[in-house]
Design a protein around this motif. Structure first.
Motif, PDB file in Angstrom:
ATOM      1  N   PHE A  84       9.260  -0.399  -3.445  1.00  0.00           N
ATOM      2  CA  PHE A  84       8.003  -0.497  -3.997  1.00  0.00           C
ATOM      3  C   PHE A  84       7.634   0.919  -4.562  1.00  0.00           C
ATOM      4  O   PHE A  84       7.969   1.904  -4.098  1.00  0.00           O
ATOM      5  N   PRO A  85       7.003   0.813  -5.790  1.00  0.00           N
ATOM      6  CA  PRO A  85       6.698   2.065  -6.492  1.00  0.00           C
ATOM      7  C   PRO A  85       5.748   3.208  -5.327  1.00  0.00           C
ATOM      8  O   PRO A  85       6.095   4.456  -5.636  1.00  0.00           O
ATOM      9  N   HIS A  86       5.146   2.524  -4.854  1.00  0.00           N
ATOM     10  CA  HIS A  86       4.118   3.412  -3.772  1.00  0.00           C
ATOM     11  C   HIS A  86       4.947   4.214  -3.024  1.00  0.00           C
ATOM     12  O   HIS A  86       4.759   5.231  -2.492  1.00  0.00           O
ATOM     13  N   ARG A 124       7.656   9.215  -1.144  1.00  0.00           N
ATOM     14  CA  ARG A 124       9.013   9.885  -0.532  1.00  0.00           C
ATOM     15  C   ARG A 124       9.110  11.194  -1.547  1.00  0.00           C
ATOM     16  O   ARG A 124       9.553  12.264  -1.014  1.00  0.00           O
ATOM     17  N   GLU A 125       8.686  11.022  -2.714  1.00  0.00           N
ATOM     18  CA  GLU A 125       8.819  12.310  -3.381  1.00  0.00           C
ATOM     19  C   GLU A 125       7.882  13.584  -3.254  1.00  0.00           C
ATOM     20  O   GLU A 125       8.274  14.511  -3.080  1.00  0.00           O
ATOM     21  N   ASP A 180      -2.908   2.415   3.147  1.00  0.00           N
ATOM     22  CA  ASP A 180      -3.906   1.249   3.384  1.00  0.00           C
ATOM     23  C   ASP A 180      -3.226   0.041   3.818  1.00  0.00           C
ATOM     24  O   ASP A 180      -2.017  -0.078   3.692  1.00  0.00           O
ATOM     25  N   ARG A 181      -3.987  -0.811   4.257  1.00  0.00           N
ATOM     26  CA  ARG A 181      -3.404  -2.311   4.720  1.00  0.00           C
ATOM     27  C   ARG A 181      -3.207  -3.032   3.263  1.00  0.00           C
ATOM     28  O   ARG A 181      -4.063  -2.611   2.373  1.00  0.00           O
ATOM     29  N   THR A 182      -2.335  -3.643   2.934  1.00  0.00           N
ATOM     30  CA  THR A 182      -1.125  -3.602   4.268  1.00  0.00           C
ATOM     31  C   THR A 182      -0.054  -2.908   3.861  1.00  0.00           C
ATOM     32  O   THR A 182       0.289  -3.031   2.679  1.00  0.00           O
ATOM     33  N   TRP A 183       0.085  -1.809   4.804  1.00  0.00           N
ATOM     34  CA  TRP A 183       1.210  -0.974   4.212  1.00  0.00           C
ATOM     35  C   TRP A 183       2.605  -1.161   4.077  1.00  0.00           C
ATOM     36  O   TRP A 183       2.975  -0.395   3.304  1.00  0.00           O
ATOM     37  N   TYR A 184       2.862  -2.452   4.113  1.00  0.00           N
ATOM     38  CA  TYR A 184       4.185  -2.591   4.057  1.00  0.00           C
ATOM     39  C   TYR A 184       4.440  -3.651   2.766  1.00  0.00           C
ATOM     40  O   TYR A 184       5.374  -4.166   2.518  1.00  0.00           O
ATOM     41  N   MET A 185       3.129  -3.697   2.415  1.00  0.00           N
ATOM     42  CA  MET A 185       3.270  -4.382   0.768  1.00  0.00           C
ATOM     43  C   MET A 185       2.603  -3.461  -0.210  1.00  0.00           C
ATOM     44  O   MET A 185       2.159  -2.490   0.299  1.00  0.00           O
ATOM     45  N   PRO A 186       2.624  -3.749  -1.635  1.00  0.00           N
ATOM     46  CA  PRO A 186       2.057  -2.873  -2.354  1.00  0.00           C
ATOM     47  C   PRO A 186       0.832  -2.748  -2.165  1.00  0.00           C
ATOM     48  O   PRO A 186      -0.077  -3.516  -1.926  1.00  0.00           O
ATOM     49  N   THR A 187       0.278  -1.463  -1.927  1.00  0.00           N
ATOM     50  CA  THR A 187      -0.979  -1.144  -1.776  1.00  0.00           C
ATOM     51  C   THR A 187      -1.475   0.397  -2.176  1.00  0.00           C
ATOM     52  O   THR A 187      -0.881   1.055  -3.077  1.00  0.00           O
ATOM     53  N   THR A 188      -2.439   1.091  -1.468  1.00  0.00           N
ATOM     54  CA  THR A 188      -2.901   2.367  -1.997  1.00  0.00           C
ATOM     55  C   THR A 188      -2.518   3.336  -0.786  1.00  0.00           C
ATOM     56  O   THR A 188      -2.614   2.958   0.523  1.00  0.00           O
ATOM     57  N   SER A 224      -1.102   1.030  -6.234  1.00  0.00           N
ATOM     58  CA  SER A 224      -0.323   0.041  -6.663  1.00  0.00           C
ATOM     59  C   SER A 224      -0.712  -1.034  -7.906  1.00  0.00           C
ATOM     60  O   SER A 224      -1.780  -1.494  -7.652  1.00  0.00           O
ATOM     61  N   ASN A 225       0.242  -1.198  -8.729  1.00  0.00           N
ATOM     62  CA  ASN A 225      -0.326  -2.204  -9.875  1.00  0.00           C
ATOM     63  C   ASN A 225       1.040  -3.018 -10.019  1.00  0.00           C
ATOM     64  O   ASN A 225       1.996  -2.652 -10.805  1.00  0.00           O
ATOM     65  N   VAL A 226       1.114  -3.854  -9.027  1.00  0.00           N
ATOM     66  CA  VAL A 226       2.668  -4.597  -9.131  1.00  0.00           C
ATOM     67  C   VAL A 226       2.289  -6.096  -9.339  1.00  0.00           C
ATOM     68  O   VAL A 226       1.231  -6.754  -9.153  1.00  0.00           O
ATOM     69  N   GLN A 227       3.274  -6.640 -10.456  1.00  0.00           N
ATOM     70  CA  GLN A 227       3.094  -8.132 -10.667  1.00  0.00           C
ATOM     71  C   GLN A 227       3.620  -8.875  -9.352  1.00  0.00           C
ATOM     72  O   GLN A 227       4.664  -8.479  -8.864  1.00  0.00           O
ATOM     73  N   GLY A 228       3.097 -10.053  -9.263  1.00  0.00           N
ATOM     74  CA  GLY A 228       3.625 -10.751  -8.023  1.00  0.00           C
ATOM     75  C   GLY A 228       3.450 -10.247  -6.664  1.00  0.00           C
ATOM     76  O   GLY A 228       2.652  -9.372  -6.456  1.00  0.00           O
ATOM     77  N   ARG A 229       4.301 -10.491  -6.002  1.00  0.00           N
ATOM     78  CA  ARG A 229       4.368  -9.888  -4.638  1.00  0.00           C
ATOM     79  C   ARG A 229       5.106  -8.613  -4.213  1.00  0.00           C
ATOM     80  O   ARG A 229       5.086  -7.794  -3.476  1.00  0.00           O
TER      81      ARG A 229
END
Length: 325
Positions: A127-129, A134-135, A248-256, A272-277
């Motif tokens: 995921f981008p977040h 990691r950066e 934030d919840r849910t940490w293992y999905m696209p989130t903040t 996060s600004n992600v298309q779909g899941r």
């Protein structure tokens, strides 16, 4: 980037979600393979796929398929992956990669022998977040990481015949839910020196709850909770010597996530600004590896997937979960 043509092995719900994200992101899905010709035909019709196969072997032999996403139940990952790899296909395998470390090592060696990518579909890592997180850690924004905490708890079915609760189907909270925080620990801190775990088992012998702590040679620790019988906030924290990160919840999905200094002053907030899941990012990484002539992802190295399975083996031994396989 190479435009790979994807084949889908197994026609369950996770496969549907994956294909939806691939098509949403403009990727080519060429074929579906299932042990049921009827299910394969229905899946192909649902997503407009040109080819439907009534066996995994037929899918692996399809010349219009370059890479195969494996979405079977946990015990079948090794069987399906071997079929695909032996046919010369790159594979993206749903987590957990296999049932145990021995099977994972077999896939690593088989992938090397056939010169194909073997990638675990731990979608969170791509995921981008997570890339931005990691950066920031690499730049030392919060200093040296000292503690981590992550939970993955849900209220799921107690049906003893459901795959989540059936030992013969590789069920249990650890492999389906706990693999996320354990992999998260490996991602940020690497392989632990020691692991301590305790758990609660269902009447079937599958684990319903697992709590663990991973300890590192430098004194850092990572604590996790995984449960299939109780809901929870599913947030994560990373604490360092110069600040901390809240996911934030849910940490293992696209989130903040938010980054704070030692005075709890906000340094950065990422949304996060992600298309779909967001399942397309792991596919994009496999495509990049193929295009660049690489065989192991720096984001999810196959050798680390083997080490994670060894850690899960360790935890299962401590809580008393034994699979028939």
């Amino acid at each position: 980037m190479t435009k790979l043509r994807w084949g889908i092995l197994a026609a369950g719900n996770i496969a549907r979600r994956f294909v939806s994200d691939l098509q949403l992101s403009g990727r080519a899905v060429s074929a579906i393979g299932s042990r049921s010709a009827e299910r394969a035909a229905a899946f192909a019709a649902e997503f407009g796929l040109p080819h439907a196969h009534g066996s995994y072997e037929a899918l692996a032999k399809d010349p219009t398929v370059d890479a195969i996403y494996i979405a079977t139940a946990n015990p079948s990952h090794i069987i399906a992956a071997e079929i695909a790899i032996n046919a010369g296909k790159h594979v993206l395998i749903e987590k957990p990669l296999t049932l145990n470390a021995a099977e994972a090592q077999r896939l690593l060696e088989l992938g090397e022998a056939h010169d194909v990518v073997v990638l675990e579909a731990m979608w969170t890592r791509f995921f981008p977040h997570m890339i931005r997180l990691r950066e920031m850690l690499a730049d030392g924004v919060i200093g040296e990481v000292r503690t981590m905490l992550a939970t993955h708890t849900q209220s799921l079915t107690a049906d003893p015949a459901h795959r989540l609760n059936a030992l013969e189907l590789g069920g249990g909270a650890l492999l389906d839910l706990g693999v996320y925080p354990v992999s998260f620990a490996f991602d940020i801190l690497g392989e632990p020196q020691t692991i301590q775990a305790t758990g609660h088992l269902r009447p079937t012998g599958a684990d319903a709850e697992v709590t663990g702590i991973l300890r590192y040679a430098n004194g850092a620790t990572m604590s996790f909770i995984a449960a299939s019988d109780a809901p929870g906030p599913n947030r994560a924290e990373i604490c360092g010597t110069r600040g901390y990160i809240e996911i934030d919840r849910t940490w293992y999905m696209p989130t903040t996530f938010r980054v704070y200094d030692t005075s709890s002053q906000l340094i950065e907030e990422y949304t996060s600004n992600v298309q779909g899941r967001g399942m397309q990012f792991q596919a994009a990484e496999l495509e990049r590896l193929v295009a660049d002539g690489e065989r192991s992802s720096p984001i999810m190295p196959i050798a680390q997937s083997v080490a994670i399975m060894a850690a899960l083996d360790n935890i299962r031994a401590q809580i008393g979960v034994i699979y028939p396989e």
